[in-house]
Design a protein around this motif. Structure first.
Motif, PDB file in Angstrom:
ATOM      1  N   ALA A   1       6.661  -2.926  36.985  1.00  0.00           N
ATOM      2  CA  ALA A   1       5.972  -4.153  37.351  1.00  0.00           C
ATOM      3  C   ALA A   1       4.931  -4.506  36.308  1.00  0.00           C
ATOM      4  O   ALA A   1       4.311  -3.627  35.700  1.00  0.00           O
ATOM      5  CB  ALA A   1       5.297  -4.006  38.714  1.00  0.00           C
ATOM      6  N   LEU A   2       4.755  -5.803  36.092  1.00  0.00           N
ATOM      7  CA  LEU A   2       3.637  -6.303  35.304  1.00  0.00           C
ATOM      8  C   LEU A   2       2.463  -6.381  36.272  1.00  0.00           C
ATOM      9  O   LEU A   2       2.422  -7.240  37.144  1.00  0.00           O
ATOM     10  CB  LEU A   2       3.962  -7.681  34.719  1.00  0.00           C
ATOM     11  N   ALA A   3       1.525  -5.454  36.124  1.00  0.00           N
ATOM     12  CA  ALA A   3       0.438  -5.338  37.094  1.00  0.00           C
ATOM     13  C   ALA A   3      -0.731  -6.261  36.792  1.00  0.00           C
ATOM     14  O   ALA A   3      -1.428  -6.702  37.699  1.00  0.00           O
ATOM     15  CB  ALA A   3      -0.062  -3.888  37.142  1.00  0.00           C
ATOM     16  N   ALA A   4      -0.971  -6.555  35.523  1.00  0.00           N
ATOM     17  CA  ALA A   4      -2.089  -7.428  35.143  1.00  0.00           C
ATOM     18  C   ALA A   4      -1.908  -7.875  33.708  1.00  0.00           C
ATOM     19  O   ALA A   4      -1.399  -7.137  32.864  1.00  0.00           O
ATOM     20  CB  ALA A   4      -3.421  -6.698  35.301  1.00  0.00           C
ATOM     21  N   GLY A   5      -2.340  -9.091  33.422  1.00  0.00           N
ATOM     22  CA  GLY A   5      -2.294  -9.608  32.054  1.00  0.00           C
ATOM     23  C   GLY A   5      -3.454 -10.538  31.808  1.00  0.00           C
ATOM     24  O   GLY A   5      -3.975 -11.160  32.742  1.00  0.00           O
ATOM     25  N   ALA A   6      -3.885 -10.636  30.561  1.00  0.00           N
ATOM     26  CA  ALA A   6      -5.015 -11.497  30.223  1.00  0.00           C
ATOM     27  C   ALA A   6      -4.865 -12.016  28.797  1.00  0.00           C
ATOM     28  O   ALA A   6      -4.316 -11.331  27.926  1.00  0.00           O
ATOM     29  CB  ALA A   6      -6.332 -10.744  30.372  1.00  0.00           C
ATOM     30  N   ILE A   7      -5.364 -13.219  28.580  1.00  0.00           N
ATOM     31  CA  ILE A   7      -5.366 -13.858  27.262  1.00  0.00           C
ATOM     32  C   ILE A   7      -6.803 -14.278  26.963  1.00  0.00           C
ATOM     33  O   ILE A   7      -7.499 -14.785  27.843  1.00  0.00           O
ATOM     34  CB  ILE A   7      -4.453 -15.098  27.235  1.00  0.00           C
ATOM     35  N   ALA A   8      -7.263 -14.060  25.742  1.00  0.00           N
ATOM     36  CA  ALA A   8      -8.623 -14.450  25.368  1.00  0.00           C
ATOM     37  C   ALA A   8      -8.672 -14.797  23.894  1.00  0.00           C
ATOM     38  O   ALA A   8      -7.828 -14.364  23.099  1.00  0.00           O
ATOM     39  CB  ALA A   8      -9.623 -13.336  25.690  1.00  0.00           C
ATOM     40  N   ASN A   9      -9.685 -15.560  23.511  1.00  0.00           N
ATOM     41  CA  ASN A   9      -9.837 -16.002  22.129  1.00  0.00           C
ATOM     42  C   ASN A   9     -11.055 -15.351  21.481  1.00  0.00           C
ATOM     43  O   ASN A   9     -12.085 -15.165  22.128  1.00  0.00           O
ATOM     44  CB  ASN A   9      -9.969 -17.522  22.071  1.00  0.00           C
ATOM     45  N   ASP A  10     -10.918 -15.022  20.198  1.00  0.00           N
ATOM     46  CA  ASP A  10     -12.050 -14.480  19.445  1.00  0.00           C
ATOM     47  C   ASP A  10     -13.155 -15.505  19.266  1.00  0.00           C
ATOM     48  O   ASP A  10     -14.341 -15.162  19.205  1.00  0.00           O
ATOM     49  CB  ASP A  10     -11.606 -14.043  18.047  1.00  0.00           C
ATOM     50  N   ALA A  11     -12.760 -16.780  19.101  1.00  0.00           N
ATOM     51  CA  ALA A  11     -13.707 -17.871  18.844  1.00  0.00           C
ATOM     52  C   ALA A  11     -14.530 -17.610  17.585  1.00  0.00           C
ATOM     53  O   ALA A  11     -15.726 -17.907  17.533  1.00  0.00           O
ATOM     54  CB  ALA A  11     -14.614 -18.111  20.049  1.00  0.00           C
ATOM     55  N   THR A  12     -13.874 -17.066  16.560  1.00  0.00           N
ATOM     56  CA  THR A  12     -14.574 -16.823  15.303  1.00  0.00           C
ATOM     57  C   THR A  12     -13.847 -17.390  14.088  1.00  0.00           C
ATOM     58  O   THR A  12     -14.484 -17.917  13.181  1.00  0.00           O
ATOM     59  CB  THR A  12     -14.791 -15.312  15.063  1.00  0.00           C
TER      60      THR A  12
ATOM     61  N   ARG B   1     -14.046  -9.091  13.611  1.00  0.00           N
ATOM     62  CA  ARG B   1     -14.377  -7.730  13.163  1.00  0.00           C
ATOM     63  C   ARG B   1     -14.783  -6.844  14.338  1.00  0.00           C
ATOM     64  O   ARG B   1     -14.689  -5.620  14.264  1.00  0.00           O
ATOM     65  CB  ARG B   1     -15.501  -7.787  12.121  1.00  0.00           C
ATOM     66  N   THR B   2     -15.256  -7.472  15.424  1.00  0.00           N
ATOM     67  CA  THR B   2     -15.651  -6.693  16.606  1.00  0.00           C
ATOM     68  C   THR B   2     -14.539  -6.611  17.643  1.00  0.00           C
ATOM     69  O   THR B   2     -14.717  -6.007  18.696  1.00  0.00           O
ATOM     70  CB  THR B   2     -16.894  -7.313  17.264  1.00  0.00           C
ATOM     71  N   GLY B   3     -13.395  -7.255  17.345  1.00  0.00           N
ATOM     72  CA  GLY B   3     -12.286  -7.245  18.293  1.00  0.00           C
ATOM     73  C   GLY B   3     -12.620  -7.948  19.599  1.00  0.00           C
ATOM     74  O   GLY B   3     -12.095  -7.579  20.656  1.00  0.00           O
ATOM     75  N   GLU B   4     -13.440  -8.988  19.528  1.00  0.00           N
ATOM     76  CA  GLU B   4     -13.990  -9.587  20.745  1.00  0.00           C
ATOM     77  C   GLU B   4     -12.929 -10.067  21.725  1.00  0.00           C
ATOM     78  O   GLU B   4     -12.963  -9.732  22.906  1.00  0.00           O
ATOM     79  CB  GLU B   4     -14.927 -10.742  20.390  1.00  0.00           C
ATOM     80  N   GLY B   5     -11.995 -10.872  21.234  1.00  0.00           N
ATOM     81  CA  GLY B   5     -10.995 -11.412  22.150  1.00  0.00           C
ATOM     82  C   GLY B   5     -10.111 -10.334  22.752  1.00  0.00           C
ATOM     83  O   GLY B   5      -9.857 -10.325  23.959  1.00  0.00           O
ATOM     84  N   LEU B   6      -9.628  -9.416  21.918  1.00  0.00           N
ATOM     85  CA  LEU B   6      -8.766  -8.347  22.428  1.00  0.00           C
ATOM     86  C   LEU B   6      -9.533  -7.440  23.376  1.00  0.00           C
ATOM     87  O   LEU B   6      -9.003  -7.019  24.417  1.00  0.00           O
ATOM     88  CB  LEU B   6      -8.185  -7.537  21.269  1.00  0.00           C
ATOM     89  N   PHE B   7     -10.780  -7.144  23.032  1.00  0.00           N
ATOM     90  CA  PHE B   7     -11.609  -6.337  23.940  1.00  0.00           C
ATOM     91  C   PHE B   7     -11.723  -6.995  25.305  1.00  0.00           C
ATOM     92  O   PHE B   7     -11.603  -6.329  26.341  1.00  0.00           O
ATOM     93  CB  PHE B   7     -13.001  -6.131  23.343  1.00  0.00           C
ATOM     94  N   ARG B   8     -11.937  -8.289  25.325  1.00  0.00           N
ATOM     95  CA  ARG B   8     -12.079  -8.981  26.613  1.00  0.00           C
ATOM     96  C   ARG B   8     -10.796  -8.885  27.434  1.00  0.00           C
ATOM     97  O   ARG B   8     -10.853  -8.732  28.659  1.00  0.00           O
ATOM     98  CB  ARG B   8     -12.471 -10.440  26.390  1.00  0.00           C
TER      99      ARG B   8
END
Length: 587
Positions: A241-252, A259-266
Motif C-alpha cells: 500500500a501507498l501509506a503516505a505521500g507528500a510534495i514540496a518545493n525548495d523555493a530557492t 543546499r539544506t534539502g528544504e523541500g525534500l526534508f519537508r
C-alpha cells in the motif's frame, strides 16, 4: 491509503517487472556509452532500446500511435494481464470507475522538427498521448496528465491517492513513460550533467547521471476495491500500500537543489508518521550521481533523522528514465521488499556526500515491512512516499496489519474544512503584454526577463494576487494546468541545436518543463508547499478547485494558488485563484 494490485516495467533490461528486477539482482545494466553522432551531441552513457536487446516484443508504431504511446499501452496491457493471471479479471479498463493518470516530462518531443516552427502537430501535446491511451482502452474519463519534471512519476501516484480517496474511482492506472532524443540529451549536456561512465550514486568519484528510456505501470485500488481483488493483489505473498505521500518545493532555485534539502526534508517530515508501527528497510533515493543532488538528498535524509535506514539508487542499472523514473523505481523497490533483497548501488566505494549514509554497496537482505521513495527535480520540486507491506488478512480483508488494528490503517475521515477564494484574476495576453503587466507592477525583479513567456505570464498574474497578500504563504501550494505545457520554449530551444548551428542553451532548456513557472512563483513568494502542473486540452475549473480543497483538507497546506496557465506562439491565457482555509479541522 491505496493499494498496489498490479505492475509492469518495459525498459532495455526487460519487458516485465520481474524480469527487470531479476536482471538488476544479477548485476546487469542496460546502459552503455553512445558516441553522440547526431548533430553536435557529445558521447553520453545511457540505457536505450536497441535492436540487439531481444528481451521481449518491444512494440513498434501501430494504429496511428507513436512509439511512446504504444509502449505505454503495452505496459498497461501487461499489468492487466499480470492481474488476470493472478486470478482477478474484474478490472474493466473501460469502466467509469477506472481513472488513467499519465506521467511524462516531454512526451513525443522527438517529433518536433526545426522546419515546423510553431508546430500545430497535436501529437506534441502531452494530453494528446493521454487521450490516445484512454481511447485505446475505451475509458470514458478524462485522463490526468502530470508533468512535474523528474518527480512526475511519484507525483502521479500521490495524485492517484487523492483521486481514489475521494470515492469517485475504484482503480487508478498510473503510467509513466519517456523516450530519449537529441532534444533531451543535448539539454542535459548543456548543464554538463551527463557522465560518460556508469552512474555512481553517492560515491566520492561520481561525475554525472545516465539517462534512460522506459514505460512503466502501477495499478492502484481503493481499500474496498482491493478487498474484491483479494489474493490476486499479492506479490510473493505480500500486499502493498501507498501509506503516505507528500510534495514540496525548495523555493530557492529552478535548476539547483537547495543546499539544506528544504523541500525534500519537508516531504520526509510529513510522511514519517506513516512509518509508525513499521520498520523501513530501504530508502530508494533519486540518486542521480550528480554532485549537488546527491549531497542535497543526504542532508535532507539526515535532517529527517532517517540516515540510519539503508539507501540505494537505481540509476546505475537503467539510467534516469525521467517521467517514468518514479514509477519504475517504486515498482523495483516493491520487488526488493517482497523478495527480501536490496539492490546495491553500482560502483559505490567511498562516501561522497556531506552526511554519511548507509549506502548499500553489496547485496543485502531487506529487513522491514516498509520503504521510502524520494525524487527531486528542476523547478525546486521534491516528493517522497512511504510504501508498506502486510499479509493478506491485513491489507485485503482488513483484520490487522502486522499486529496493528485495522482502524489505524483505514483512510482518515476528515472533518469538513471551510475554505474561501481570497482572490481571482483572469487575463488574456499576447505579444509582449506579460512584460507590460510586470512593468505596471512597479517591482524590481531582474530575473523576470530571463524567464520564458509562460513563466512571465504566470509570475505577473501571481504577483497581482499575492504581492500585497498579508497571509502566511510558507506552506502554500501551487497547482496549475495548461494545454501547451512548455511547447513555446521547446520550439525556441530546438533552434539552438539546429544542424550547423549547435549551441544548446541551459538557460533555455530549463524552461522546457511546464512546472518551472510554479517554481518561479514559489521562489518569489517563499511558497514551500506542493507544486504540480497538469496538462489538459481545456480548463476544468471545478476539478482544479476540488483538488485545492483536497490539499487543504489533508492538512498539507493552508493556502493553494490554482488555475489555468497557457502560452503558445505569442498568445496566452491566465486564470488564477487563491484559496485559503478559514478554519482548521475540528475547530
Amino acid at each position: 491509503m491505496i493499494y498496489r494490485i498490479a505492475d509492469n516495467i518495459i525498459c532495455p533490461l526487460g519487458g516485465t517487472s520481474e524480469a527487470v528486477y531479476e536482471a538488476m539482482l544479477a548485476g546487469k545494466s542496460s546502459s552503455r556509452l553512445h558516441e553522440g553522432e547526431e548533430g553536435g551531441l557529445e558521447p553520453y552513457f545511457a540505457s536505450v532500446f536497441e535492436k540487439d536487446l531481444q528481451f521481449a516484443e518491444v512494440p513498434t508504431e501501430t494504429d496511428g500511435m507513436t512509439r511512446l504511446e504504444t509502449l505505454m499501452a503495452c505496459s498497461v496491457d501487461r499489468a492487466l494481464k499480470q492481474l488476470a493471471d493472478n486470478g482477478y479479471a474484474g478490472l474493466d479498463p473501460s469502466s467509469p470507475r477506472v481513472l488513467f493518470i499519465i506521467s511524462t516530462t516531454k512526451g513525443n518531443i522527438g517529433l518536433l522538427k526545426h522546419e515546423d516552427g510553431f508546430s500545430k502537430d497535436e501529437r506534441l501535446l502531452l494530453s494528446h498521448s493521454a487521450d490516445v491511451l484512454r481511447r485505446r482502452f475505451s475509458n470514458p474519463n478524462r485522463p490526468l496528465t502530470v508533468s512535474n519534471a523528474c518527480i512526475s512519476g511519484l507525483s502521479a501516484q500521490i495524485v492517484a491517492d487523492r483521486q481514489l480517496s475521494g470515492g469517485k474511482y475504484d482503480f487508478a492506472v498510473v503510467v509513466g513513460a519517456d523516450l530519449l532524443c537529441p532534444f533531451i540529451i543535448s539539454g542535459f549536456q548543456s548543464f554538463k550533467a551527463l557522465s560518460r561512465e556508469r552512474a555512481r550514486s553517492f560515491d566520492a568519484s561520481r561525475d554525472g547521471l545516465n539517462l534512460g528510456e522506459a514505460a512503466a505501470t502501477l495499478v492502484f485500488a481503493s481499500r474496498e476495491a482491493a478487498r474484491k481483488v483479494g489474493t490476486a493483489a499479492g506479490l510473493n505473498g505480500k500486499y502493498l500500500a501507498l501509506a503516505a505521500g507528500a510534495i514540496a518545493n525548495d523555493a530557492t532555485h529552478i535548476s539547483a537543489p537547495s543546499r539544506t534539502g528544504e523541500g525534500l526534508f519537508r516531504t520526509l517530515d510529513r510522511i514519517k508518521p506513516a512509518l509508525e508501527g513499521h520498520k523501513a528497510g530501504l530508502i530508494c533515493a533519486h540518486g542521480t550521481a550528480t554532485a549537488y543532488n546527491d549531497a542535497m538528498e543526504a542532508v535532507a535524509i539526515s535532517r529527517a533523522s532517517l540516515d540510519g535506514i539503508p539507501v540505494n539508487s537505481l540509476k546505475g542499472y537503467i539510467g534516469h528514465t525521467l517521467g517514468a523514473a518514479g514509477v519504475v523505481e517504486t515498482v523495483v523497490s516493491m520487488y526488493e521488499m517482497c523478495y527480501g533483497n536490496i539492490l546495491p548501488v553500482p560502483g559505490y566505494h567511498e562516501n561522497g556526500v556531506p552526511v554519511a549514509l548507509d549506502v548499500v554497496s553489496s547485496p543485502r537482505a531487506f529487513e522491514g515491512d516498509a520503504f521510502i521513495k524520494t525524487v527531486s527535480g528542476f523547478g525546486g520540486c521534491n516528493a517522497s512516499a512511504v510504501f508498506v507491506a502486510g499479509n493478506e488478512s491485513g491489507f485485503v480483508i482488513g483484520h490487522n496489519v502486522n499486529g496493528m488494528e485495522a482502524e489505524t490503517v483505514q483512510e482518515s475521515v476528515q472533518e469538513p474544512v471551510r475554505t474561501r477564494i481570497a482572490a481571482s484574476l483572469r487575463t488574456e495576453a499576447s505579444g509582449t503584454s506579460p512584460n507590460d503587466m510586470y512593468r505596471r507592477l512597479g517591482i524590481d525583479y531582474p530575473k523576470f526577463f530571463k524567464m520564458d513567456m509562460l513563466s512571465r505570464l504566470g509570475f505577473a498574474v501571481a504577483e497581482q494576487l499575492l504581492g500585497d497578500y498579508d497571509g502566511d504563504l510558507d506552506d502554500a501550494a501551487i497547482i496549475l494546468a495548461g494545454r501547451h505545457a512548455s511547447l513555446d520554449d521547446d520550439v525556441k530551444y530546438l533552434s539552438t541545436i539546429a544542424p550547423g548551428n549547435y549551441y544548446p542553451s541551459p538557460a533555455l532548456f530549463v524552461y522546457t518543463l511546464a512546472n518551472i513557472v510554479a517554481g518561479e512563483i514559489a521562489i518569489r513568494h517563499g511558497m514551500h508547499g506542493e507544486t504540480t502542473f497538469y496538462i489538459a486540452d481545456s480548463y476544468d475549473a471545478g476539478w482544479m478547485e476540488s483538488e485545492a480543497e483536497r490539499i487543504i483538507a489533508e492538512g498539507k497546506s493552508s493556502r493553494v494558488l490554482f488555475g489555468w496557465l497557457d502560452w503558445y506562439d505569442g498568445e496566452g491565457t491566465a486564470e488564477l485563484s487563491l484559496m485559503e482555509r478559514t478554519c482548521k479541522p475540528n475547530d
